[in-house]
Design a protein around this motif. Structure first.
Motif, mmCIF file in Angstrom:
data_model
loop_
_atom_site.group_PDB
_atom_site.id
_atom_site.type_symbol
_atom_site.label_atom_id
_atom_site.label_comp_id
_atom_site.label_asym_id
_atom_site.label_seq_id
_atom_site.Cartn_x
_atom_site.Cartn_y
_atom_site.Cartn_z
ATOM 1 N N PHE A 181 22.659 -7.819 46.842
ATOM 2 C CA PHE A 181 22.586 -6.985 46.658
ATOM 3 C C PHE A 181 23.875 -6.229 45.213
ATOM 4 N N GLU A 229 22.961 -5.551 54.467
ATOM 5 C CA GLU A 229 22.869 -6.670 54.926
ATOM 6 C C GLU A 229 24.366 -7.437 55.573
ATOM 7 N N GLU A 283 12.036 -9.205 50.680
ATOM 8 C CA GLU A 283 12.331 -8.046 51.142
ATOM 9 C C GLU A 283 10.650 -7.437 51.899
ATOM 10 N N GLU A 310 15.226 -4.087 56.535
ATOM 11 C CA GLU A 310 14.330 -4.472 55.184
ATOM 12 C C GLU A 310 13.146 -4.289 54.604
ATOM 13 N N HIS A 342 14.554 -1.451 51.809
ATOM 14 C CA HIS A 342 14.771 -2.376 51.253
ATOM 15 C C HIS A 342 13.864 -2.636 49.983
#
Ligand SMILES: [Fe+2]
Ligand SMILES: [Fe+2]
Length: 387
Positions: free
Chosen positions: A177, A204, A255, A285, A288
């Protein structure tokens, strides 16, 4: 194996929100199963075939066949990997068949990978010296402490290994990321995407801490990550095509699968500490995944057809991966498997089955509903299903 219906439904609605509510509603009402998996034909151990029609002319060359067989992205959908094609084709009953070398696939890695030069990178484990345990949690008293009372030594070891592997992957996602945020900056992305990328990197960090804490608790001693192997200069995405392709692979696929896997782990987890950790991870998640779909939509809006085509190729590769032989049936979670599932460990066979379901029931239907991909008809330029 079924995906958690309510989580799947909510996730699909979120992923499609960038296309407006009507698209989400249409998909949910018209295609609740969202398609299905193509069936793989039976194949002998060392021979693999493509269905092939006379109208298509000659079979693919050995090199072309390898390109069709190989897993373009580690989609975690099969427990075998074709590492080389050893023969030219022979025709057999409407198929082109090749002698191939097959190896067991690597263990499944779930989530956003940190890849350099086509290789996933993760740190090695070491005794934690850098504060990667969640504060007040882990093997110590208080905080995130799973119950170890009913576990055998062997089960504790399996859980420690499983949570450590996933913690190292979460740790690598932080770097992924961080680089993604730089990619966005370099390509003039909107502030909302840049902000979301930074928030995701922090998420994360939290996931990695939870994972290392649980691994430490099961292991009985603190474990964390060593330095993440990285060259001096980490390249940023060269253009929108590269950015969108990576976002589609790592985010729209990686993801989205990670969110659904975490939701399934959470549904089976009985231990309260593990359940709480997975609850947080599944929600993050899903966010994301949403960021990835928004990124792809933005990149196509700016970059046009070349970007759309690169993204479609990623989904096509995912669709193609579903035609590979499915993994061996996962054991029903009884006895030892149930004890491990109660602590968030599903095992590779279950992960592969879940990945397949996530691709077939969420990723590809969403890509189709958003106009990012459509199944390619058989034509003279592409090989049909590999078996
Ligand atoms: Fe994560
Ligand atoms: Fe993530």
């Amino acid at each position: 194996m079924l995906l958690d219906r309510s989580f799947r439904r909510t996730l699909i609605a979120r992923l499609l929100s960038s296309a407006g509510p009507s698209a989400a509603a249409a998909l949910l009402v018209a295609a609740p199963g969202c398609g299905g998996e193509p069936e793989a034909d039976e194949a002998a151990a060392e021979t693999r075939c493509f269905e092939w029609f006379d109208e298509l002319g000659a079979c693919l060359s050995r090199e072309q066949a390898f390109e069709e067989f190989r897993t373009i992205h580690p989609f975690c959908v099969s427990d075998e990997e074709i590492v080389s094609v050893e023969s030219e084709a022979t025709r057999r009953d409407g198929a082109c068949c090749y002698e191939v070398i097959v190896e067991p696939a690597s263990p499944c890695a779930v989530g956003r990978p940190f890849s350099l030069e086509g290789q996933r990178r993760t740190a090695a484990p070491r005794p934690d010296e850098a504060g990667w345990l969640a504060r007040g949690q882990g093997a110590g008293p208080g905080g995130l402490q799973p119950s170890l009372a009913d576990l055998t030594d062997e089960e504790r070891e399996t859980l420690a290994e499983g949570w450590l592997r996933s913690a190292l992957e979460e740790h690598a996602s932080v770097a992924s990321f961080a680089r993604f945020a730089l990619d966005l900056m370099a390509l003039g992305a909107p502030s909302s995407l840049v902000e979301a990328a930074h928030i995701a990197a922090l998420d994360e960090v939290g996931h990695a801490r939870l994972g290392f804490s649980l691994a430490s608790a099961y292991r009985g001693e603190p474990v964390g990550p060593a330095a993440l192997p990285m060259p001096r200069g980490v390249p940023v995405a060269a253009d929108l095509v590269a950015l969108a392709r990576a976002a589609a692979e790592e985010g729209c696929v990686g993801e989205t699968v990670a969110a659904l896997v975490a939701a399934e782990q959470r549904a089976r987890a009985v231990d309260p500490a593990v359940g709480a950790a997975l609850e947080a991870i599944a929600d993050d998640e899903a966010r994301h995944a949403e960021l990835a779909w928004l990124t792809v939509t933005w990149a196509i809006g700016v970059g046009g057809e070349p970007v759309r085509s690169a993204v479609a190729d990623v989904f096509e590769a995912a669709a193609k991966s579903l035609r590979r032989p499915p993994p061996a049936e996962a054991e029903p979670p009884r006895g030892r498997a149930a004890a491990l599932a109660a602590h968030g460990h599903l095992g590779d066979a279950a992960l592969r089955a879940l990945s397949r379901a996530a691709l077939a029931q969420v990723v590809l239907p969403c890509a189709r509903a958003l106009g990012l991909w459509r199944p390619r008809d058989l034509d003279s330029t592409r090989a049909p299903a590999a078996s």
